[in-house]
Design a protein around this motif. Structure first.
Motif, PDB file in Angstrom:
ATOM      1  N   UNK A 261      16.079  63.762  30.197  1.00 26.28           N
ATOM      2  CA  UNK A 261      17.074  63.237  28.994  1.00 26.28           C
ATOM      3  C   UNK A 261      18.776  63.380  30.074  1.00 26.28           C
ATOM      4  N   UNK A 262      19.506  62.537  30.595  1.00 29.55           N
ATOM      5  CA  UNK A 262      20.472  62.736  31.470  1.00 29.55           C
ATOM      6  C   UNK A 262      21.777  63.433  30.682  1.00 29.55           C
ATOM      7  N   UNK A 263      22.603  64.109  31.157  1.00 28.73           N
ATOM      8  CA  UNK A 263      23.421  64.539  30.697  1.00 28.73           C
ATOM      9  C   UNK A 263      24.270  63.983  29.637  1.00 28.73           C
ATOM     10  N   UNK A 264      24.437  62.638  30.078  1.00 27.46           N
ATOM     11  CA  UNK A 264      25.403  61.440  29.157  1.00 27.46           C
ATOM     12  C   UNK A 264      24.400  60.941  28.418  1.00 27.46           C
ATOM     13  N   UNK A 265      23.536  61.746  28.361  1.00 31.47           N
ATOM     14  CA  UNK A 265      22.565  61.091  26.728  1.00 31.47           C
ATOM     15  C   UNK A 265      22.572  61.802  25.592  1.00 31.47           C
ATOM     16  N   UNK A 266      21.969  62.899  26.356  1.00 30.22           N
ATOM     17  CA  UNK A 266      22.659  63.928  25.422  1.00 30.22           C
ATOM     18  C   UNK A 266      23.044  63.530  23.744  1.00 30.22           C
ATOM     19  N   UNK A 325      29.074  66.147  38.899  1.00 21.59           N
ATOM     20  CA  UNK A 325      28.661  64.531  39.322  1.00 21.59           C
ATOM     21  C   UNK A 325      27.852  63.958  38.260  1.00 21.59           C
ATOM     22  N   UNK A 326      26.484  63.640  39.084  1.00 16.67           N
ATOM     23  CA  UNK A 326      25.664  63.362  38.615  1.00 16.67           C
ATOM     24  C   UNK A 326      25.009  64.688  37.292  1.00 16.67           C
ATOM     25  N   UNK A 327      24.720  65.520  37.315  1.00  7.98           N
ATOM     26  CA  UNK A 327      23.870  65.892  36.409  1.00  7.98           C
ATOM     27  C   UNK A 327      24.698  67.147  35.636  1.00  7.98           C
ATOM     28  N   UNK A 328      26.096  66.977  35.304  1.00  6.28           N
ATOM     29  CA  UNK A 328      26.567  68.076  34.251  1.00  6.28           C
ATOM     30  C   UNK A 328      26.349  69.793  34.809  1.00  6.28           C
ATOM     31  N   UNK A 329      25.796  70.005  33.532  1.00  5.07           N
ATOM     32  CA  UNK A 329      24.807  71.374  33.559  1.00  5.07           C
ATOM     33  C   UNK A 329      23.578  71.438  33.951  1.00  5.07           C
ATOM     34  N   UNK A 330      22.908  69.984  33.590  1.00  5.25           N
ATOM     35  CA  UNK A 330      21.435  70.363  34.104  1.00  5.25           C
ATOM     36  C   UNK A 330      21.027  70.084  35.649  1.00  5.25           C
ATOM     37  N   UNK A 331      22.144  70.461  36.549  1.00  5.87           N
ATOM     38  CA  UNK A 331      21.578  70.429  37.565  1.00  5.87           C
ATOM     39  C   UNK A 331      22.121  71.769  38.518  1.00  5.87           C
ATOM     40  N   UNK A 332      21.021  72.672  39.483  1.00  8.41           N
ATOM     41  CA  UNK A 332      21.842  73.028  40.087  1.00  8.41           C
ATOM     42  C   UNK A 332      21.198  72.595  41.658  1.00  8.41           C
TER      43      UNK A 332
END
Length: 544
Positions: A261-266, A325-332
């Motif tokens: 689930x990508x950030x913009x889909x949550x 830009x791509x993952x917001x808070x779901x990426x490190x």
């Protein structure tokens, strides 16, 4: 090395229940029996023969159909055999000198055609995986295995070359056992094209049912399985052409589960009354690999064959901006070949974002800017192709961001989207200049050898960049053999530093896994390394 305290607890939006199983591991609490679970996938599987499976969906499928000897426990500990859950082997015993371990096969275990699983199946599988004509990417897991002897029909003894901290893990967990009675008469060299590779017979809790390529893969419950029947009668993966189509199937109610689930889909997922499960980390990272050899493999690549040029190209990229830009808070931001949930990870390593230093380095190497801002050295332009799988919108988006940042640095990058199997083939045969790949690492830190050791520059080997470093090889070999966990971890971190400083790749991101779940199903035992590991315990709690 990894220990239980080093693994973070899953952060779960909705509460799922986990209970102890009689096998000593974890499994879903008992739920309703029956029904069909439908999962949405953005790409198809490549092959359903475990030693050759490379795609994520292929791995999800074969892990349901086949069993290993023992599975890693929820702590992801790979040192010794503590916490491992019995699978085909119901018990095991070590030789006094720890140079061999004997696996006793559960006498109730059966292949899906009714034939009993035997010790001979273990011996055959290990021989097959090590067979160079098969060219299995899993073969490096068995580098430390000298041989397998059949003690009796239900006891296989695995002999090691040397004592290592993760000897048990590598022997018992990554390699799925195959039915020798169905495969031994087929040459290893042609198994890839065999009917078995598309319609396999295993011993797992689900049986293969159907594979309509590009459309769906269906499994059905093995109702008499030695480990107990799954809760669901059927599991179906609906295969879409791309991520938006896969997400739409989930949001529209055609599927019960979406693995990313990508950030913009949550917000949309929650608006539809569905749940989101988020982990603080994972074993997944994304990176750009540079091919250090030229197109004919006759010498160094004109750009990537130069260590300082690779370093300059890495320092030209603002990885933090790309990840945000791509993952917001779901990426490190990734710092090397070990993600944060491994105890050996080191977030202090890696080249910094330093565009000025990058520019000075490229100038010093003779890569001068022209009137159009692009660099060249003599008649050779600073230009290269970046291949990406067309089925991954995330990697395609990242590729565009990288292309723009490299353009500002004076590098002309051509993005080349490829069908996923073509992408995998080009990677495996090293027919690329650079590629944007996603990697799911094993929980043992020794898996870093599989992709970066000089010994893996071979047919079937994962070292697609042709990176060679005697220093890295020597330190990794010492780390793998070191029995003291603290000293071993220090050696791994030293090797990671050597690797990232040499820059055969640019590590970009680590994922915080986020999955979408409909209220029709109750998923249990979701692990940060493999959400599908306990799929047999998932239940259907509402009808469609």
């Amino acid at each position: 090395m990894k220990n239980g305290s080093g693994v973070p607890t899953l952060l779960i939006v909705s509460v799922f229940f986990i209970a102890c199983s009689p096998e000593g591991g974890t499994r879903a609490s008992k739920g309703p029996i029956g029904g069909t679970i439908v999962l949405s996938s953005a790409a198809d599987a490549d092959i359903l023969l475990p030693p050759l499976t490379l795609t994520l969906l292929g791995k999800q499928i074969v892990d349901q159909i086949f069993d290993n000897l023992a599975d890693i426990g929820p702590s992801l500990n790979t040192v010794g055999d503590a916490g491992f859950t019995p699978r085909l082997s119901d018990r095991w015993s070590w030789a006094p000198d720890s140079m061999s371990v004997s696996f006793h096969i559960n006498p109730k275990a059966r292949w899906h055609d009714g034939v009993s699983v035997s010790a001979e199946d273990v011996r055959y599988t290990y021989q097959l995986v090590k067979d160079t004509s098969l060219a299995s990417p899993l073969s490096s897991n068995l580098d430390n295995v000298d041989s397998v002897s059949v003690v009796d029909s239900l006891t296989a003894r695995v002999w090691f070359h040397q004592r290592t901290p993760d000897a048990f893990f590598k022997a018992a967990s990554p390699v799925a056992i195959l039915p020798s009675h169905l495969l031994k008469k087929t040459s290893a060299a042609v198994l890839r094209e065999s009917a078995f590779a598309s319609a396999p017979v295993g011993s797992g809790r689900f049986r293969f049912a159907a594979w309509d390529r590009g459309a769906r893969i269906a499994l059905k419950a093995d109702s008499t399985n030695y480990r107990g029947r799954p809760n669901a009668d059927n599991v179906i993966w609906l295969v879409s052409a791309d991520y938006p189509a896969a997400a739409l199937r989930f949001l529209g109610g055609d599927a019960d589960f979406l693995d990313v689930v990508k950030p913009d889909l949550i917000a949309q997922v929650k608006a539809k009354g569905k749940e989101v499960v988020v982990s603080p980390g994972s074993l997944d990272y994304g990176y750009v690999a540079f091919n250090l050899r030229n197109a004919k493999n006759s010498g160094p690549h004109p750009v990537f064959g130069d260590r300082e040029a690779r370093r300059a190209l890495v320092m030209a990229i603002d990885r933090s901006a790309v990840v945000r830009s791509v993952f917001d808070t779901l990426g490190l931001v990734a710092h090397g070949p070990a993600t944060r949930i491994l105890a050996t990870s080191d977030t202090t390593i890696g080249l910094p974002y330093d565009p000025q230093r990058s520019s000075v380095t490229l100038d010093s190497l003779g890569w001068r800017r022209g009137a159009d801002g692009m660099r060249s050295r003599g008649k050779t332009p600073l230009a290269f192709a970046l291949i990406v799988p067309s089925s991954s919108p995330i990697r395609n988006r990242i590729a565009v961001l990288l292309q723009e940042q490299w353009r500002k640095a004076g590098a002309n990058v051509r993005i080349e989207p490829l069908e996923v199997n073509t992408f995998g083939s080009r990677m495996g045969t090293r027919k690329f200049e650079s590629l944007l790949n996603a990697w799911h690492i094993d929980p043992t830190p020794s898996s870093v050898r599989e992709e970066w050791a000089s010994s893996e520059i071979r047919s079937g080997g994962y070292n697609a960049t042709s990176y060679r470093s005697p220093q890295f090889d020597a330190v990794i070999d010492s780390a793998v053999r070191e029995m003291n966990p603290d000293r071993s971890a220090a050696l791994y971190r030293r090797a990671y530093r050597t690797l990232t400083e040499d820059a055969p790749a640019m590590w970009l991101y680590e994922l915080r896994n986020a999955q979408g779940v409909s209220k029709r199903i109750r998923p249990t035992g979701i692990r940060p390394d493999a959400w599908w590991a306990n799929l047999a315990g998932w239940s259907v709690v509402e009808s469609r």
